[in-house]
Design a protein around this motif. Sequence first.
Motif, PDB file in Angstrom:
ATOM      1  N   TYR A 171       0.906  -1.160   0.135  1.00  0.00           N
ATOM      2  CA  TYR A 171       0.002  -0.087  -0.110  1.00  0.00           C
ATOM      3  C   TYR A 171       0.923   1.196  -0.111  1.00  0.00           C
ATOM      4  O   TYR A 171       0.743   2.198  -0.977  1.00  0.00           O
ATOM      5  CB  TYR A 171      -0.853  -0.262   1.162  1.00  0.00           C
ATOM      6  N   ILE A 172       1.733   1.338   0.972  1.00  0.00           N
ATOM      7  CA  ILE A 172       2.602   2.608   0.861  1.00  0.00           C
ATOM      8  C   ILE A 172       4.137   2.141   0.195  1.00  0.00           C
ATOM      9  O   ILE A 172       4.136   0.919   0.184  1.00  0.00           O
ATOM     10  CB  ILE A 172       2.948   3.073   2.434  1.00  0.00           C
ATOM     11  N   GLY A 173       4.851   2.978   0.200  1.00  0.00           N
ATOM     12  CA  GLY A 173       6.129   2.751  -0.433  1.00  0.00           C
ATOM     13  C   GLY A 173       7.244   2.034   0.307  1.00  0.00           C
ATOM     14  O   GLY A 173       7.249   2.463   1.695  1.00  0.00           O
ATOM     15  N   SER A 174       8.093   1.684  -0.038  1.00  0.00           N
ATOM     16  CA  SER A 174       9.249   0.889   0.770  1.00  0.00           C
ATOM     17  C   SER A 174       9.972   1.862   1.775  1.00  0.00           C
ATOM     18  O   SER A 174      10.066   1.274   2.938  1.00  0.00           O
ATOM     19  CB  SER A 174      10.310   0.192  -0.059  1.00  0.00           C
ATOM     20  N   GLY A 175      10.141   3.023   1.454  1.00  0.00           N
ATOM     21  CA  GLY A 175      10.649   4.072   2.221  1.00  0.00           C
ATOM     22  C   GLY A 175       9.820   4.449   3.342  1.00  0.00           C
ATOM     23  O   GLY A 175      10.284   4.574   4.624  1.00  0.00           O
ATOM     24  N   LYS A 176       8.732   4.469   3.373  1.00  0.00           N
ATOM     25  CA  LYS A 176       7.623   4.791   4.151  1.00  0.00           C
ATOM     26  C   LYS A 176       7.465   3.490   5.234  1.00  0.00           C
ATOM     27  O   LYS A 176       7.407   3.579   6.560  1.00  0.00           O
ATOM     28  CB  LYS A 176       6.202   4.887   3.639  1.00  0.00           C
ATOM     29  N   VAL A 177       7.632   2.202   4.493  1.00  0.00           N
ATOM     30  CA  VAL A 177       7.546   1.114   5.346  1.00  0.00           C
ATOM     31  C   VAL A 177       8.827   1.152   6.461  1.00  0.00           C
ATOM     32  O   VAL A 177       8.446   0.860   7.696  1.00  0.00           O
ATOM     33  CB  VAL A 177       7.744  -0.256   4.643  1.00  0.00           C
ATOM     34  N   ALA A 178       9.908   1.402   5.916  1.00  0.00           N
ATOM     35  CA  ALA A 178      11.029   1.620   6.632  1.00  0.00           C
ATOM     36  C   ALA A 178      10.871   2.598   7.914  1.00  0.00           C
ATOM     37  O   ALA A 178      11.389   2.233   9.039  1.00  0.00           O
ATOM     38  CB  ALA A 178      12.378   1.963   5.855  1.00  0.00           C
ATOM     39  N   GLU A 179      10.395   3.710   7.365  1.00  0.00           N
ATOM     40  CA  GLU A 179      10.175   4.759   8.427  1.00  0.00           C
ATOM     41  C   GLU A 179       9.221   4.727   9.573  1.00  0.00           C
ATOM     42  O   GLU A 179       9.514   4.657  10.586  1.00  0.00           O
ATOM     43  CB  GLU A 179       9.686   6.246   7.890  1.00  0.00           C
ATOM     44  N   ILE A 180       7.935   3.741   9.196  1.00  0.00           N
ATOM     45  CA  ILE A 180       7.166   3.399  10.277  1.00  0.00           C
ATOM     46  C   ILE A 180       7.825   2.157  11.061  1.00  0.00           C
ATOM     47  O   ILE A 180       7.618   2.328  12.338  1.00  0.00           O
ATOM     48  CB  ILE A 180       5.578   2.838   9.453  1.00  0.00           C
ATOM     49  N   LYS A 181       8.596   1.380  10.573  1.00  0.00           N
ATOM     50  CA  LYS A 181       9.222   0.338  11.181  1.00  0.00           C
ATOM     51  C   LYS A 181       9.928   0.839  12.351  1.00  0.00           C
ATOM     52  O   LYS A 181      10.138   0.501  13.449  1.00  0.00           O
ATOM     53  CB  LYS A 181       9.969  -0.572  10.353  1.00  0.00           C
ATOM     54  N   SER A 182      10.939   1.836  12.041  1.00  0.00           N
ATOM     55  CA  SER A 182      11.745   2.307  12.774  1.00  0.00           C
ATOM     56  C   SER A 182      10.919   3.178  14.118  1.00  0.00           C
ATOM     57  O   SER A 182      11.297   2.934  15.367  1.00  0.00           O
ATOM     58  CB  SER A 182      13.054   3.337  12.451  1.00  0.00           C
ATOM     59  N   ALA A 183       9.892   3.839  13.599  1.00  0.00           N
ATOM     60  CA  ALA A 183       8.948   4.455  14.661  1.00  0.00           C
ATOM     61  C   ALA A 183       8.343   3.294  15.639  1.00  0.00           C
ATOM     62  O   ALA A 183       8.073   3.487  16.746  1.00  0.00           O
ATOM     63  CB  ALA A 183       7.888   5.304  14.112  1.00  0.00           C
ATOM     64  N   ILE A 184       7.985   2.095  15.061  1.00  0.00           N
ATOM     65  CA  ILE A 184       7.403   1.163  15.829  1.00  0.00           C
ATOM     66  C   ILE A 184       8.384   0.617  16.756  1.00  0.00           C
ATOM     67  O   ILE A 184       8.099   0.478  18.226  1.00  0.00           O
ATOM     68  CB  ILE A 184       7.453  -0.191  15.043  1.00  0.00           C
ATOM     69  N   ASN A 185       9.701   0.541  16.654  1.00  0.00           N
ATOM     70  CA  ASN A 185      10.894   0.049  17.462  1.00  0.00           C
ATOM     71  C   ASN A 185      11.084   1.073  18.556  1.00  0.00           C
ATOM     72  O   ASN A 185      11.264   0.944  19.806  1.00  0.00           O
ATOM     73  CB  ASN A 185      12.224  -0.256  16.544  1.00  0.00           C
TER      74      ASN A 185
END
Length: 359
Positions: free
Chosen positions: A43-57
């Motif tokens: 749904y979102i781009g890979s950069g956004k996925v990475a950004e959200i992932k680091s926020a999750i952590n």
Amino acid sequence: SNTEDLFGVEESLKELTQLADTAGLMVVGSTYQKLVSPNSRTYIGSGKVAEIKSAINALGVETVIFDDELSAGQLRNLEKAFGGEVRVCDRTALILDIFNQRAATHEAALQVALAQMEYQLPRLTKMWTHLERQAGGKVKGMGEKQIEVDKRILRTQIGVLKKELESVRKHRKQYRNQRLSVPVPVVSLVGYTNAGKSTLLNQLTGANVLAEDRLFATLDPTTRRVQTKNGKEFLLTDTVGFIQKLPTTVVAAFRATLEEISESSLLVHVVDISHPLAEQQIDAVDKVLSELDVSSIPRLMVWNKVDKVGNPESIKLEAEKRDDVVCISALSGEGVNEFCNAVQEKLKDSMVWVEALIP
Ligand code: GDP
């Protein structure tokens, strides 16, 4: 979001935040991305996925909610990308969660269960892919078969629920017909969520209807008897609030409320006039009303929360210029007597119709 809807992305996210809050979640952050078209896998781009992932952590996030509906594949891929521990859901699932928490009547509970099953049906693969992964791919064929079995079971359950709903509705209709044979007109409160409908109901009746700064404080049709100063009375019904981008899959869960509206003597449209998007909210409610069979029912518009606006005098002046608009503060009680008088005025014609039902 990839679409620029009427309310804009930020307003939509603000509402999603309120919805999450209503569901009992604590929101730690929100973000969006504009794409020409959504990524089919995530749904979102890979950069956004990475950004959200680091926020999750960094923030210890447990749930990620998307404002638009996600496919089964997108849900699965996103959960995998975020690390497996995180629950990924979309706006529809969140709304259904809230409905589930708030369903107070048997009919509402059935409608929510039905909507949840219909939502699950195309997304059933998810559970079984997890299992396959756990078993190291050994149950691959079995998983496929099991999905089919589960889908069949779910479809049977959906059929049973639909029959039960039909029978519950029939009984409610009988009850309503009885009620209508009493010469008391029914007035329905409609309006955007958080407009102040339950506050107004409380102000008029002292009824203990849940009023809080949360969405869906009133899921089920709630009716109270209102006695005005000059001894006249009417039944006042609160309805569940409208929200923007109501997913089609949950529209059926509103049916009880909508059916109730079509049998009222008067529709009172409550507006939060202090809201920056009041105009758009009025249009959205009008649009939904125009799709229902209610065009012959008289209407009254209430501009609520006049205590909250910066320019109360000019708002009141504007309301006076218009027909069918009353300014009130449901919270302080200002204008509520004038509101009752306006309701009475509007009901003069429909009283004849209601009384005509008496044998
Ligand atoms: P509903 O979703 O339409 O039933 O809205 P509620 O009655 O639950 O009201 C939503 C929020 O707005 C609550 O926090 C109310 O206290 C607040 N509210 C309702 N009416 C007024 C009003 O006239 N003035 C102000 N300032 N706040 C109000």
